[in-house]
Write an enzyme that holds these catalytic residues in place. Structure first.
Site, PDB file in Angstrom:
ATOM      1  N   ASP A   1      45.384  40.449 -24.824  1.00 37.73           N
ATOM      2  CA  ASP A   1      45.201  41.097 -23.468  1.00 37.73           C
ATOM      3  C   ASP A   1      45.231  40.367 -22.391  1.00 37.73           C
ATOM      4  O   ASP A   1      44.794  40.327 -21.380  1.00 37.73           O
ATOM      5  CB  ASP A   1      43.621  41.864 -23.415  1.00 37.73           C
ATOM      6  CG  ASP A   1      42.630  41.101 -23.675  1.00 37.73           C
ATOM      7  OD1 ASP A   1      43.057  39.642 -23.894  1.00 37.73           O
ATOM      8  OD2 ASP A   1      41.546  41.712 -23.501  1.00 37.73           O
TER       9      ASP A   1
ATOM     10  N   ALA B   1      44.048  43.942 -32.437  1.00 37.05           N
ATOM     11  CA  ALA B   1      43.593  45.003 -33.367  1.00 37.05           C
ATOM     12  C   ALA B   1      42.057  45.570 -32.751  1.00 37.05           C
ATOM     13  O   ALA B   1      41.686  46.557 -33.398  1.00 37.05           O
ATOM     14  CB  ALA B   1      43.486  44.735 -34.743  1.00 37.05           C
TER      15      ALA B   1
ATOM     16  N   ARG C   1      36.352  49.560 -23.757  1.00 35.37           N
ATOM     17  CA  ARG C   1      36.073  49.683 -22.335  1.00 35.37           C
ATOM     18  C   ARG C   1      37.625  50.248 -21.412  1.00 35.37           C
ATOM     19  O   ARG C   1      37.272  50.598 -20.250  1.00 35.37           O
ATOM     20  CB  ARG C   1      35.891  47.940 -21.744  1.00 35.37           C
ATOM     21  CG  ARG C   1      34.730  47.814 -22.359  1.00 35.37           C
ATOM     22  CD  ARG C   1      34.566  46.069 -22.268  1.00 35.37           C
ATOM     23  NE  ARG C   1      35.295  45.294 -23.571  1.00 35.37           N
ATOM     24  CZ  ARG C   1      35.348  44.165 -23.622  1.00 35.37           C
ATOM     25  NH1 ARG C   1      34.458  43.342 -22.760  1.00 35.37           N
ATOM     26  NH2 ARG C   1      35.839  43.650 -24.596  1.00 35.37           N
TER      27      ARG C   1
ATOM     28  N   ASN D   1      36.657  30.214 -21.264  1.00 37.53           N
ATOM     29  CA  ASN D   1      37.418  30.325 -22.436  1.00 37.53           C
ATOM     30  C   ASN D   1      38.470  31.550 -22.215  1.00 37.53           C
ATOM     31  O   ASN D   1      38.347  32.940 -21.873  1.00 37.53           O
ATOM     32  CB  ASN D   1      36.982  30.830 -23.420  1.00 37.53           C
ATOM     33  CG  ASN D   1      37.574  31.092 -24.958  1.00 37.53           C
ATOM     34  OD1 ASN D   1      38.863  30.548 -24.723  1.00 37.53           O
ATOM     35  ND2 ASN D   1      37.137  32.095 -25.694  1.00 37.53           N
TER      36      ASN D   1
ATOM     37  N   ASN E   1      40.147  43.970 -19.812  1.00 33.11           N
ATOM     38  CA  ASN E   1      39.412  45.064 -21.010  1.00 33.11           C
ATOM     39  C   ASN E   1      39.067  46.226 -20.334  1.00 33.11           C
ATOM     40  O   ASN E   1      38.840  47.067 -21.034  1.00 33.11           O
ATOM     41  CB  ASN E   1      37.712  44.078 -20.691  1.00 33.11           C
ATOM     42  CG  ASN E   1      38.027  42.827 -21.564  1.00 33.11           C
ATOM     43  OD1 ASN E   1      38.756  42.635 -22.419  1.00 33.11           O
ATOM     44  ND2 ASN E   1      36.933  41.834 -21.325  1.00 33.11           N
TER      45      ASN E   1
HETATM   46  C1  UD1 Z   1      37.158  37.268 -25.943  1.00 33.99           C
HETATM   47  C2  UD1 Z   1      36.624  35.799 -25.936  1.00 33.99           C
HETATM   48  C3  UD1 Z   1      35.918  35.290 -24.884  1.00 33.99           C
HETATM   49  C4  UD1 Z   1      37.160  35.028 -23.995  1.00 33.99           C
HETATM   50  C5  UD1 Z   1      37.892  36.484 -23.730  1.00 33.99           C
HETATM   51  C6  UD1 Z   1      39.094  36.167 -22.842  1.00 33.99           C
HETATM   52  C7  UD1 Z   1      35.748  36.219 -28.423  1.00 33.99           C
HETATM   53  C8  UD1 Z   1      34.523  36.527 -29.226  1.00 33.99           C
HETATM   54  N1  UD1 Z   1      35.288  36.100 -27.183  1.00 33.99           N
HETATM   55  O1  UD1 Z   1      36.348  38.106 -25.340  1.00 33.99           O
HETATM   56  O2  UD1 Z   1      35.087  34.096 -24.959  1.00 33.99           O
HETATM   57  O3  UD1 Z   1      36.542  34.534 -22.808  1.00 33.99           O
HETATM   58  O4  UD1 Z   1      38.198  36.776 -25.007  1.00 33.99           O
HETATM   59  O5  UD1 Z   1      40.301  36.469 -23.042  1.00 33.99           O
HETATM   60  O6  UD1 Z   1      36.566  35.826 -28.790  1.00 33.99           O
HETATM   61  N2  UD1 Z   1      40.774  42.159 -31.358  1.00 33.99           N
HETATM   62  C9  UD1 Z   1      41.054  41.970 -32.466  1.00 33.99           C
HETATM   63  N3  UD1 Z   1      40.289  42.571 -33.437  1.00 33.99           N
HETATM   64  C10 UD1 Z   1      38.899  42.759 -33.447  1.00 33.99           C
HETATM   65  C11 UD1 Z   1      38.423  42.321 -32.039  1.00 33.99           C
HETATM   66  C12 UD1 Z   1      39.339  41.941 -30.999  1.00 33.99           C
HETATM   67  O7  UD1 Z   1      42.323  42.005 -32.929  1.00 33.99           O
HETATM   68  O8  UD1 Z   1      38.058  42.936 -34.334  1.00 33.99           O
HETATM   69  C13 UD1 Z   1      41.671  41.598 -30.443  1.00 33.99           C
HETATM   70  C14 UD1 Z   1      41.759  42.520 -29.146  1.00 33.99           C
HETATM   71  O9  UD1 Z   1      42.468  43.754 -29.269  1.00 33.99           O
HETATM   72  C15 UD1 Z   1      42.070  41.523 -27.934  1.00 33.99           C
HETATM   73  C16 UD1 Z   1      41.623  40.231 -28.433  1.00 33.99           C
HETATM   74  O10 UD1 Z   1      41.460  40.239 -29.670  1.00 33.99           O
HETATM   75  O11 UD1 Z   1      43.714  41.519 -27.812  1.00 33.99           O
HETATM   76  C17 UD1 Z   1      40.263  39.973 -27.687  1.00 33.99           C
HETATM   77  O12 UD1 Z   1      39.524  40.931 -27.902  1.00 33.99           O
HETATM   78  P1  UD1 Z   1      38.376  41.365 -26.684  1.00 33.99           P
HETATM   79  O13 UD1 Z   1      37.476  42.202 -27.130  1.00 33.99           O
HETATM   80  O14 UD1 Z   1      39.060  41.657 -25.583  1.00 33.99           O
HETATM   81  O15 UD1 Z   1      37.419  40.154 -26.372  1.00 33.99           O
HETATM   82  P2  UD1 Z   1      36.543  39.567 -25.174  1.00 33.99           P
HETATM   83  O16 UD1 Z   1      35.384  40.309 -25.338  1.00 33.99           O
HETATM   84  O17 UD1 Z   1      37.443  39.850 -23.851  1.00 33.99           O
HETATM   85 CA    CA Z   2      39.536  40.516 -23.586  1.00 27.77          CA
END
Ligand code: UD1
Ligand code: CA
Length: 466
Positions: free
Chosen positions: A117, A26, A31, A183, A239
């Site tokens: 992702d 979600a 990016r 992570n 990302n």
């Molecule tokens: C996240 C992790 C990070 C990890 C990385 C690797 C957190 C805070 N950080 O960072 O430690 O190393 O993934 O995969 O979790 N999403 C939602 N709703 C939101 C925000 C995100 O559903 O409000 C979903 C995104 O669609 C995505 C996933 O959660 O599929 C991860 O979000 P993303 O923004 O990619 O996190 P990273 O910044 O990469």
């Molecule tokens: Ca990510």
């Protein structure tokens, strides 16, 4: 380790039947700079999210909950069958997203939370990390990787070997940034512990609820276990579009390696592009510059290429396809095609057919043993068995408004440069002379020629075709 039965329709219980996998998709995906949601971008021909849901299904989790934003269209469909959707109303962080799945996950003993992702993550890894979790009795476990370039990932912070926290890239000081242990974004948690822990999260410096902060809570209340990926390439997240290209490269390598191990020769793997769902049987050779795309299936002992493109097509055994473009076609055994043919959707080519140079076939059936040797256009036609279609033959199937179908019977012989104006039926054993323009049906066994074509009687005089 072999993964449990991937078929959701069988009743074989897997060890994870009362587990729920929550897949987070979600986020804004800002990016990517794209109007397409991040998880719908393709990796080896499949939407990223499909790779993730496939892995979760194959691992055998009883329930899969997909967390989506209210306005994303197409993601649930792309995710495939047996998915429960939960909505996160605003993208307030990964912790907030996981919480949105609480109701949908009710009744589960354990929860595996997966970032959406991570297209390279395998079912085997999910099974391994879930199994490790049960063996260690930890409150929470998560997947880690040691990366040469950990840029962009949350870094694992340890004190005396024990996990203490995850520090996000944006909040990491130089020392934390130097940590190669990251992570990956896959967490296994006991359900009864998870929900209160998520509710207790407080906003991060960026005002989001970080899922990773439950690791701090777990570490202070009990054991946190980690499962390090044996193959760090599975950790590749997406990302931005640079990472998308990296994921694509890794996935394509994996697909090629699996095919070669299963008995397919790739003469030059580096120039061979094969989508994730393509199937190829043993002893088929793929020559350089070939693209096998979508749901393409190829039988055994075929030779494809060089420089052929096949999309959503089926090929039988012992068939040879030289540099040609084949889309949505079904091709039988012992067929030879090309070079320079174009087969378009809904084309069915039977066994032992020969299509030579520069033959275009669209929405047509070509019967067993038929030969179309050179420069021809065949559209909306049903061609029988052992027909010979001469060089330069064109089916005129379009009158400017409507497309018309035509039939050519078994053993018919179409002379070079014939124009066959649909709708017509050319009977079995009929023939057309070179350069005929055939405007009427040709009775079985008859020979027509001329412009417009007329029947040539046995005595040699010519009459109208009808
Ligand atoms: C996240 C992790 C990070 C990890 C990385 C690797 C957190 C805070 N950080 O960072 O430690 O190393 O993934 O995969 O979790 N999403 C939602 N709703 C939101 C925000 C995100 O559903 O409000 C979903 C995104 O669609 C995505 C996933 O959660 O599929 C991860 O979000 P993303 O923004 O990619 O996190 P990273 O910044 O990469
Ligand atoms: Ca990510």
């Amino acid at each position: 380790m072999t993964s449990p039965d991937p078929d959701p329709n069988t009743n074989n219980p897997t060890p994870f039947q009362d587990w729920t996998a929550i897949i987070l998709a979600a986020g804004r995906g800002a990016r990517m700079r794209s109007s397409l949601p991040k998880v719908l971008h393709l990796v080896a021909g499949l939407p990223m999210i499909r790779h993730v849901t496939n892995a979760a299904r194959e691992a055998g989790f009883g329930r899969i909950v997909l967390v989506l934003s209210p306005d994303t269209e197409g993601i649930a469909e792309a995710a495939g069958p047996d998915i429960v959707v939960a909505i996160q109303n605003e993208p307030l962080g990964t912790g907030h997203a996981a919480l949105a799945a609480q109701q949908a996950a009710e009744g589960s003993s354990h929860i595996v939370i997966m970032n959406g992702d991570l297209p390279l993550l395998t079912a085997d890894t999910l099974v391994e990390t879930a199994t490790t979790h049960l063996e260690t009795n930890a409150l929470l476990s998560f997947v880690t990787a040691d990366l040469d370039d950990p840029t962009g990932y949350g870094r694992v912070q340890r004190g005396h070997g024990r996990v203490q926290a995850i520090v996000e890239e944006t909040e990491a000081d130089e020392a934390a940034r130097a940590t190669p242990e990251v992570n990956v974004g896959i967490y296994t948690v006991r359900a009864d512990w998870l929900w209160p822990a998520l509710e207790a999260l407080v906003p991060s410096p960026s005002d989001e609820l970080y899922l990773t902060d439950i690791i701090v809570a777990a570490a202070s209340e009990g054991e946190v276990a980690t499962y390090e990926l044996p193959d760090a390439s599975e950790a590749q997240q997406v990302n931005d579009r640079n990472e998308l290209a990296t994921a694509e490269m890794i996935m394509r390598d994996r697909v090629r390696q699996q095919l070669m191990l299963s008995g397919v020769t790739l003469a030059d793997p580096a120039t061979t592009y094969i989508d994730a769902e393509v199937e190829i049987a043993e002893d088929t050779t793929i020559l350089p510059g070939v693209h096998l795309l979508g749901r393409t299936t190829i039988g055994s002992q075929c030779q494809i290429g060089p420089n052929a493109i096949l999309r959503d097509s089926t090929v039988g055994d012992r068939t040879e396809i030289g540099s040609s473009t084949i889309e949505g076609a079904q091709i039988g055994d012992d067929v030879s095609i090309g070079p320079y043919c174009h087969l378009r959707p809904e084309t069915v080519i039977a066994d032992d057919v020969h299509l030579g140079n520069y033959v275009e076939v669209k929405a047509s059936q070509v019967g067993e043993g038929t030969r179309i040797g050179h420069f021809a256009y065949v559209g909306d036609a049903e061609i029988g068995q052992n027909v010979n279609i001469g060089a330069g033959t064109v089916t005129a199937n379009y009158d400017g408004i409507l497309k018309h179908r035509m039939e050519i019977g078994d053993r018919a012989f179409i002379g070079v440069n014939s124009v066959l104006i649909a709708p017509i039926v050319v009977g079995t054993d009929a023939s057309t002379g070179a350069g005929s323009v055939v405007t009427h049906d040709v009775p079985p066994g008859a020979q027509v020629l001329g412009v417009p074509a007329r029947i040539r009687s046995n005595e040699g005089d010519e009459t109208g075709a009808e």
